[in-house]
Design a protein around this motif. Sequence first.
Motif, PDB file in Angstrom:
ATOM      1  N   PRO A   1       0.915  -1.264  -0.434  1.00 44.85           N
ATOM      2  CA  PRO A   1      -0.198   0.213   0.069  1.00 44.85           C
ATOM      3  C   PRO A   1       0.779   1.084  -0.205  1.00 44.85           C
ATOM      4  CG  PRO A   1      -0.781  -1.174   2.174  1.00 44.85           C
ATOM      5  CD  PRO A   1       0.742  -2.168   1.591  1.00 44.85           C
ATOM      6  N   LEU A   2       1.973   0.600   0.575  1.00 48.93           N
ATOM      7  CA  LEU A   2       2.879   1.958   0.062  1.00 48.93           C
ATOM      8  C   LEU A   2       3.965   2.272  -0.482  1.00 48.93           C
ATOM      9  CD1 LEU A   2       4.174   2.198   3.861  1.00 48.93           C
ATOM     10  CD2 LEU A   2       2.151   4.044   3.074  1.00 48.93           C
ATOM     11  N   PHE A   3       3.283   1.820  -1.945  1.00 52.26           N
ATOM     12  CA  PHE A   3       4.342   1.689  -3.333  1.00 52.26           C
ATOM     13  C   PHE A   3       4.459   3.250  -3.849  1.00 52.26           C
ATOM     14  CE2 PHE A   3       4.257   1.777  -7.488  1.00 52.26           C
ATOM     15  CZ  PHE A   3       5.882   0.623  -8.036  1.00 52.26           C
ATOM     16  N   ALA A   4       3.351   3.995  -3.997  1.00 55.00           N
ATOM     17  CA  ALA A   4       3.273   5.163  -4.521  1.00 55.00           C
ATOM     18  C   ALA A   4       3.811   5.735  -3.912  1.00 55.00           C
ATOM     19  CB  ALA A   4       1.811   5.733  -5.020  1.00 55.00           C
ATOM     20  N   LEU A   5       4.039   6.025  -2.727  1.00 56.40           N
ATOM     21  CA  LEU A   5       4.816   6.778  -1.760  1.00 56.40           C
ATOM     22  C   LEU A   5       5.953   7.294  -1.806  1.00 56.40           C
ATOM     23  CD1 LEU A   5       4.576   9.032   0.874  1.00 56.40           C
ATOM     24  CD2 LEU A   5       4.762   7.012   2.290  1.00 56.40           C
TER      25      LEU A   5
ATOM     26  N   ARG B   1      -1.738   5.291   1.489  1.00 50.82           N
ATOM     27  CA  ARG B   1      -1.093   5.012   0.721  1.00 50.82           C
ATOM     28  C   ARG B   1      -1.636   4.609  -1.017  1.00 50.82           C
ATOM     29  NH1 ARG B   1      -3.399  -0.067   4.155  1.00 50.82           N
ATOM     30  NH2 ARG B   1      -3.411   0.748   5.897  1.00 50.82           N
ATOM     31  N   ASN B   2      -1.663   4.124  -1.520  1.00 50.77           N
ATOM     32  CA  ASN B   2      -2.282   4.342  -3.374  1.00 50.77           C
ATOM     33  C   ASN B   2      -3.824   4.817  -3.493  1.00 50.77           C
ATOM     34  OD1 ASN B   2       0.312   2.662  -2.939  1.00 50.77           O
ATOM     35  ND2 ASN B   2      -0.495   0.741  -3.527  1.00 50.77           N
ATOM     36  N   GLY B   3      -3.538   5.855  -4.798  1.00 46.99           N
ATOM     37  CA  GLY B   3      -4.518   6.170  -4.646  1.00 46.99           C
ATOM     38  C   GLY B   3      -5.716   5.034  -5.722  1.00 46.99           C
ATOM     39  N   ARG B   4      -6.529   5.057  -4.909  1.00 48.57           N
ATOM     40  CA  ARG B   4      -7.352   4.888  -6.127  1.00 48.57           C
ATOM     41  C   ARG B   4      -7.341   5.251  -7.588  1.00 48.57           C
ATOM     42  NH1 ARG B   4     -12.280   3.116  -1.847  1.00 48.57           N
ATOM     43  NH2 ARG B   4     -11.206   2.123  -0.646  1.00 48.57           N
TER      44      ARG B   4
END
Length: 381
Positions: A48-52, A203-206
Amino acid sequence: MSARVRNALIALAVLLLAGLVVMWFLRSHQRVCQPATLPAYGEPTFNPLFALREALRRDGVDAETRRTLDLAGMQLQPRDTVLLLDDPRQLTPAQVEQLVEWVEYGGHLLLRMPAADEALDGEQTLFGRFGIAPGKVAPRCQPWHVPGQEEHQEFCAGPRFTLGEHARVERRWGDAIDATLAYARLRYGSGRVDVLADMDFLRNGRDTQDTGLRGLPHRDLARLVLAPNYGKGRMHLVYAAEAPSLWRIVLQRGWPIWLPLLLALLAWLWMRAQRFGPLQPSPRQERRSLLEHVRASGEHLHRYGKSPLLYDAVRQSFLARLRRRAPLAAALAGDAQLQAIADHLRWPLERVRLALQLPPSRDDAALRERIALLIQMRNQL
């Protein structure tokens, strides 16, 4: 009208109709290019923290993500930042001591406030060491103002918390009515501890909603909570989420392959199945063969003095074949029939006469002889 002219007119009519259809399609439809967002695959599906992490790396920050907290592998430095997305009350006492000591010498720790649990809450947890206690009131949304943007609401669902009397608060954000907080930054030694009611904005956005890091207010809030050691050291993002198992992926996404194979296997087993019932077959019952039945029936008739019936059955079998093989001889009667049979079989007349005469009822030798002659005559027809 000849066939060639008729076929030419039909082909011309078909071409004209096809041209009208193509013209209507080109006038009523227009080619439009529209972008489509593909579903996520690979690491973003379980991290869930891939985008960050990717956003921090593009900004020149040394960032890495980990599934679990590995202090030996992380080798924390005083200017590093650690973000724990999972419940920090699950850490061992040794990990708690190492994190507290690291924060005291300049580390920056971000914690998410979990729901209250009497079995897990205590003074030996990270929250207890920093003087943080869970609140007992229902959460309320907190307004977040970003210049040039509409008013945004944050921390609408996360549990609230309170701080101890000796806590050194650098920032606080909460409800002034019940004195509970949704976000706070504490000073501990030379380091800082940020406590948040939830971390959904990190978290990663939808794909279709303004959630996660996709929203501009969320990105500004992320800069605020990561500010103390931003760009000064490495950022360790610990999400502690289990990756989907191979069997779950196979069941959810591989059914177009394994379901037809399973049906084919069941069909093959059905074809190969010899019988259905108990595993052990029923015991074999005693039974006679057809020849044994015939022999037993003949012995029964002979025992009760009905031998002429046996002779008559063999004689009728011979006459039935005679009617099929030599109909002229079968149509005759008396001596003429006997002579015709003898000529057809090339047998002596007296031998044929003996075979067609009924033997005495108690003469077993004569019965066997004449039945044998009838069978021999029948086989030679």
